[in-house]
Design a protein around this motif. Structure first.
Motif, short mmCIF file in Angstrom:
data_model
loop_
_atom_site.label_atom_id
_atom_site.label_comp_id
_atom_site.label_asym_id
_atom_site.label_seq_id
_atom_site.Cartn_x
_atom_site.Cartn_y
_atom_site.Cartn_z
N UNK A 84 -19.21 84.77 33.87
CA UNK A 84 -18.52 83.47 33.28
C UNK A 84 -17.43 83.70 32.85
N UNK A 85 -17.09 84.64 32.19
CA UNK A 85 -15.75 85.03 31.49
C UNK A 85 -14.76 85.20 32.27
N UNK A 89 -13.65 76.62 31.34
CA UNK A 89 -14.02 75.13 31.89
C UNK A 89 -13.70 74.28 30.80
N UNK A 91 -14.33 70.45 29.67
CA UNK A 91 -15.06 69.53 30.52
C UNK A 91 -14.78 67.85 30.19
N UNK A 95 -16.98 68.24 24.69
CA UNK A 95 -18.04 69.26 24.31
C UNK A 95 -17.49 70.06 23.08
N UNK A 96 -16.72 69.58 22.19
CA UNK A 96 -16.51 70.61 21.06
C UNK A 96 -17.85 70.43 20.13
N UNK A 97 -17.83 71.60 19.24
CA UNK A 97 -18.80 71.67 18.65
C UNK A 97 -18.54 71.16 17.35
N UNK A 98 -19.28 70.00 16.68
CA UNK A 98 -19.06 69.03 15.93
C UNK A 98 -19.14 69.65 14.28
N UNK A 100 -17.97 72.46 13.59
CA UNK A 100 -16.95 73.51 13.43
C UNK A 100 -15.51 72.70 13.38
N UNK A 108 -14.65 80.87 17.42
CA UNK A 108 -16.20 81.09 17.56
C UNK A 108 -16.65 82.06 18.35
N UNK A 109 -16.38 81.73 19.78
CA UNK A 109 -17.03 82.94 20.83
C UNK A 109 -16.17 84.04 20.77
N UNK A 112 -17.55 86.06 17.93
CA UNK A 112 -19.01 86.41 18.08
C UNK A 112 -18.86 87.57 19.26
N UNK A 158 -9.51 76.18 23.27
CA UNK A 158 -11.05 77.07 23.17
C UNK A 158 -11.13 77.89 24.25
N UNK A 159 -10.93 77.06 25.61
CA UNK A 159 -11.24 77.84 26.95
C UNK A 159 -10.08 78.85 27.01
N UNK A 162 -10.41 82.75 25.33
CA UNK A 162 -11.19 83.98 25.98
C UNK A 162 -10.35 84.67 27.14
N UNK B 119 -23.52 70.82 24.88
CA UNK B 119 -23.37 71.41 23.91
C UNK B 119 -23.68 73.01 24.33
N UNK B 126 -18.57 79.84 27.29
CA UNK B 126 -17.60 80.41 26.60
C UNK B 126 -18.31 81.94 26.40
N UNK B 128 -21.31 82.78 25.27
CA UNK B 128 -22.25 82.94 24.46
C UNK B 128 -23.78 83.44 24.75
N UNK B 132 -27.34 83.24 20.58
CA UNK B 132 -25.98 82.72 19.82
C UNK B 132 -25.81 81.14 19.85
N UNK B 217 -19.96 66.47 9.21
CA UNK B 217 -19.66 66.40 10.71
C UNK B 217 -20.35 65.51 10.99
N UNK B 218 -20.17 65.01 12.47
CA UNK B 218 -21.04 64.11 13.17
C UNK B 218 -21.59 64.50 14.58
#
Lengths: 250, 218
Positions: A84-85, A89, A91, A95-98, A100, A108-109, A112, A158-159, A162, B119, B126, B128, B132, B217-218
């Motif tokens: 996948x790396x 993608x 979207x 699809x952001x992480x709410x 953060x 984040x990725x 990690x 974010x995409x 990586x 999500x 990414x 993960x 994770x 956050x929401x």
């Protein structure tokens, strides 16, 4: 050698064949736009390239290395993750992480994956990418504090964080208010000028024509026509392509 | 007299709180495992777990206390709990943990399934790992969504502990009721209500604080 070679990709859902044998090449530094009516298989194609769906048949080759072969699909989660790396993608729904901030979403990725490697470097890179997206004053905002266009630009950063070989966009402006599409299209245009290798599924025909080098017209799970973006959109050869494009113009 | 009663009720309330805290310590994590089981892709895990949840949620907690305490002796001829107070307490704790874990598991399941699939997919593209994605992306969003229903259950638990006295576990109502026999007064029993109210008031504040902490956050 093309950076991406897709050969005879097929995908079935239950009894409907969504992709009926898709083949195309993409050169490094090129952008290709994929157009077609909804249900033509555009999104499924992107999802197969990102391994969110597993194609039933066909091959995906990146930089000469066969990444995917429908005859012997990879089920190992770790291998799938590495595959996948190669692709990024963006979207339709961001699809952001709410929980953060914009910057944390971007870093984040990579943090990690680095497991305590060059933390400062990753954060520096995240800031640089957001700056490039015109969001230097928004890094510490949470997604709900950002407009749709800003959220999508964070998602693009974010995409990119990586460093994927190929960046894919799934109708990146379809969920946006019309007055916000411009700012997102502008950053994609900038990426194209920097020779970012991209696959863009879009309904914005003028954008598809001006930004992409090549274009693909999909209909009913097949590529009906492909060629230079300008040629295909200004002077389509196939009757069905003409129909589709003139239907949009009305 | 008031102080004697208050002290006695406080002592009983310690039993209540002990049961309350130990129930939460065991049932909150156990509920998570049960919820994973009830969402399993393997039918041999999923359906037995859902059957157990149906039994536990479909019968009164008081009945479960009686079955768990007396059942082993009646059906198998072994009194696994012993007949001393601590044995009865462990039996009550066992029943409470199973019962609340099942309720919590359904809350967790609802919370986990309400997280948009996008999500997970964003985490996947990414690069993960599944772990994770769950720990770094999904978990906090689930917690935020389940705080209100969990707080509801927790406040119900404060009052449900009084059911433990059907198998003679000492708690505050037991002590309050004892004054009817010993001194012929009923107000200590009514007075126990104040203890429940104060405690559930504190819990309401605590959960309000957690909700506020998660409102960034929401």
């Amino acid at each position: 050698m093309p950076i991406l070679e897709v050969r005879d990709l097929k995908k079935n859902f239950e009894n409907t064949q969504v992709l009926k044998g898709i083949s195309f090449d993409l050169e490094e530094g090129e952008a290709i736009s994929i157009i077609g009516s909804s249900g033509s298989g555009k999104t499924t194609l992107l999802r197969c390239l990102n391994f969110l769906e597993t194609a039933d048949e066909g091959t995906i080759t990146v930089r000469g290395k066969k990444l995917f072969d429908g005859a012997k699909p990879v089920t190992n989660q770790d291998e799938l993750r590495k595959m996948r790396l190669h692709f990024g993608l963006v979207f339709q729904q961001f699809n952001l992480f709410p929980q953060y901030t914009a910057l944390e979403n971007v870093t984040l990725a990579p943090l990690l994956a680095a497991e305590g490697g060059d933390k400062a470097g990753i954060i520096e890179n995240g800031k640089r990418l957001l700056d490039q997206m015109g969001l230097s004053d928004r890094m510490d905002n949470y997604p709900h504090q950002l407009s749709g266009g800003q959220q999508q630009r964070v998602a693009i950063a974010r995409a990119l964080a990586l460093k994927p070989d190929i960046l894919c966009f799934d109708e990146p402006t379809s969920a946006l208010d019309p007055e916000l599409t411009g700012e997102v299209l502008k950053v994609i245009r900038n990426l194209a000028e920097k020779k970012t290798t991209m696959i863009i599924v879009t309904h914005e025909m003028a954008f598809a024509r001006d930004v992409a080098d090549k274009a693909i017209f999909m209909d009913g799970g097949v590529i009906l026509e492909q060629g230079s973006a300008k040629e295909l959109i200004n002077n389509p050869k196939e009757e069905r392509t003409r129909q589709f494009l003139s239907g949009l113009a009305k | 007299m008031f102080w004697t009663v208050t002290l006695s009720l406080l002592e009983g309330f310690l039993g209540t709180i002990k049961l309350f805290i130990l129930t939460l310590i065991f049932s909150l994590p156990l509920g998570l495992f049960i919820s994973f089981g009830s969402m399993s892709k393997y039918a041999v895990i999923k359906y037995p777990i859902r059957f157990i949840i149906w039994i536990i949620r479909g019968t009164p907690l008081m009945l479960q206390l009686l079955v768990i305490y007396y059942g082993p002796g009646i059906f198998f001829g072994v009194n696994v709990w012993g007949s001393n107070p601590s044995g009865r307490f462990v039996a009550a704790l066992f029943a409470f943990v199973i019962n609340y874990a099942c309720y919590f598991s359904e809350i967790y399941r609802g919370g986990i399934q309400s997280i948009p699939v996008g999500q997970y997919e964003a985490g996947q593209v990414l690069g993960m790992t599944k772990r994770q994605i769950f720990n770094k992306i999904i978990l906090l969003q689930v917690i935020k969504r389940i705080v209100p229903p969990i707080s509801n259950e927790v406040i119900t638990l404060v009052k449900d502990t009084s059911l433990a006295r059907v198998i003679a576990v000492y708690e505050i109502i037991w002590n309050g009721q004892a004054f009817i026999k010993s001194s012929g007064i009923i107000w200590p029993l009514f007075y126990t209500g104040a203890f429940y109210l104060i405690f559930s008031g504190l819990l309401t504040f605590l959960f309000g604080y957690i909700e506020k902490k998660l409102s960034y956050f929401r």
